[in-house]
Write a protein that holds these residues in place. Structure first.
Motif, PDB file in Angstrom:
ATOM      1  N   ASP A   1       0.805  -1.235   0.000  1.00  0.00           N
ATOM      2  CA  ASP A   1       0.000   0.000   0.000  1.00  0.00           C
ATOM      3  C   ASP A   1       0.832   1.276   0.000  1.00  0.00           C
TER       4      ASP A   1
ATOM      5  N   GLY B   1      -2.629  -2.952  -5.175  1.00  0.00           N
ATOM      6  CA  GLY B   1      -2.642  -1.957  -4.116  1.00  0.00           C
ATOM      7  C   GLY B   1      -3.750  -2.348  -3.155  1.00  0.00           C
ATOM      8  N   TYR B   2      -3.408  -2.539  -1.876  1.00  0.00           N
ATOM      9  CA  TYR B   2      -4.433  -2.944  -0.896  1.00  0.00           C
ATOM     10  C   TYR B   2      -4.765  -1.771   0.017  1.00  0.00           C
ATOM     11  N   GLY B   3      -6.023  -1.367  -0.003  1.00  0.00           N
ATOM     12  CA  GLY B   3      -6.444  -0.208   0.784  1.00  0.00           C
ATOM     13  C   GLY B   3      -7.417  -0.544   1.901  1.00  0.00           C
TER      14      GLY B   3
ATOM     15  N   ILE C   1      -4.287   3.891  -0.148  1.00  0.00           N
ATOM     16  CA  ILE C   1      -3.194   3.401  -0.991  1.00  0.00           C
ATOM     17  C   ILE C   1      -2.410   4.625  -1.490  1.00  0.00           C
TER      18      ILE C   1
ATOM     19  N   LEU D   1      -1.124   3.423  -6.717  1.00  0.00           N
ATOM     20  CA  LEU D   1      -2.307   3.468  -7.582  1.00  0.00           C
ATOM     21  C   LEU D   1      -1.916   3.698  -9.043  1.00  0.00           C
TER      22      LEU D   1
ATOM     23  N   ALA E   1      -0.372  -0.001 -10.101  1.00  0.00           N
ATOM     24  CA  ALA E   1      -0.994  -1.293  -9.753  1.00  0.00           C
ATOM     25  C   ALA E   1      -1.924  -1.761 -10.874  1.00  0.00           C
TER      26      ALA E   1
ATOM     27  N   ALA F   1      -6.619  -2.492  -7.608  1.00  0.00           N
ATOM     28  CA  ALA F   1      -6.712  -1.848  -6.284  1.00  0.00           C
ATOM     29  C   ALA F   1      -7.892  -2.502  -5.576  1.00  0.00           C
TER      30      ALA F   1
ATOM     31  N   TYR G   1      -9.978  -2.986  -1.833  1.00  0.00           N
ATOM     32  CA  TYR G   1     -10.163  -2.270  -0.555  1.00  0.00           C
ATOM     33  C   TYR G   1     -10.813  -3.135   0.527  1.00  0.00           C
TER      34      TYR G   1
END
Length: 199
Positions: free
Chosen positions: A151, A167-169, A174, A179, A182, A185, A187
């Motif tokens: 992230d 991308g882990y939000g 993130i 972003l 990636a 993404a 979440y």
């Protein structure tokens, strides 16, 4: 069986909290630590410089005490479950120090599949930083196609080079640099694990 190797960032990816800011609350240095962490995550300070400054803040705390506190950090249990189930193909790639995260790595079964920064310790105190992990050097060793999950700004290149960069939000925002590169993404932790299981 998946043909991928999985590379996971640790803070706010496998953990539900940013590790150093969380323990710095208990130690009464939250403001300083939090500022440094945020600036690093957003790419305002180079990771290496910021990391050395953050270590400096914790240098007077016994290593065993920091290790114990980090061992109690909350985890994203579904992701950790995935890591345990696919242990031979999962790696943790983190800037955190080996001597600080030893208990946490044992807990999730990743003590052997770990790329991290290293310190020299004497009488339970950090003497010196021996090496700071270079995530680019880690990915250059990968032969099999890999999936990268993270992230923060210092995960961007690992995510960009991955065949599938996520991308882990689920814990925090993130970073814009992640972003920007990636392929996905995500979440929600449950959705992330479902996605990883399909690979």
């Amino acid at each position: 069986m998946s043909r991928f190797v999985f590379l996971f960032d640790l803070d706010s990816t496998l953990t539900k909290q940013e590790i150093l800011p969380t323990i710095s609350k208990e130690l009464g240095i939250f403001e300083k630590m939090s500022q440094l962490t945020e600036s690093t995550m957003n790419g305002e300070i180079p990771f290496k410089q910021s990391f050395l400054q953050r270590v400096e803040l914790l240098k007077n705390i016994p290593v065993s005490e920091v290790n114990r506190m980090i061992g109690e950090i909350q985890l994203n249990e579904l992701l950790v479950e995935f890591v345990k189930k696919n242990q031979e193909r999962c790696y943790v790639v983190t800037g955190n120090l080996d001597v600080w995260i030893a208990d946490l790595m044992k807990k999730i079964g990743m003590e052997k599949n770990l790329f991290c920064s290293k310190a020299l310790v004497k009488d339970d105190y950090i003497q010196d930083i021996f090496s700071i992990v270079d995530k680019n050097a880690v990915i250059s060793q990968m032969v099999l196609p890999f999936v990268a999950v993270g992230d923060g700004n210092n995960d961007a290149e690992m995510i960009e080079e991955a065949e599938i960069g996520i991308g882990y939000g689920g814990v925090r925002e993130i970073a814009p640099s992640v972003l920007a590169c990636a392929s996905h993404a995500i979440y929600d932790e449950k959705k992330l694990v479902e996605f990883l299981e399909r690979l």
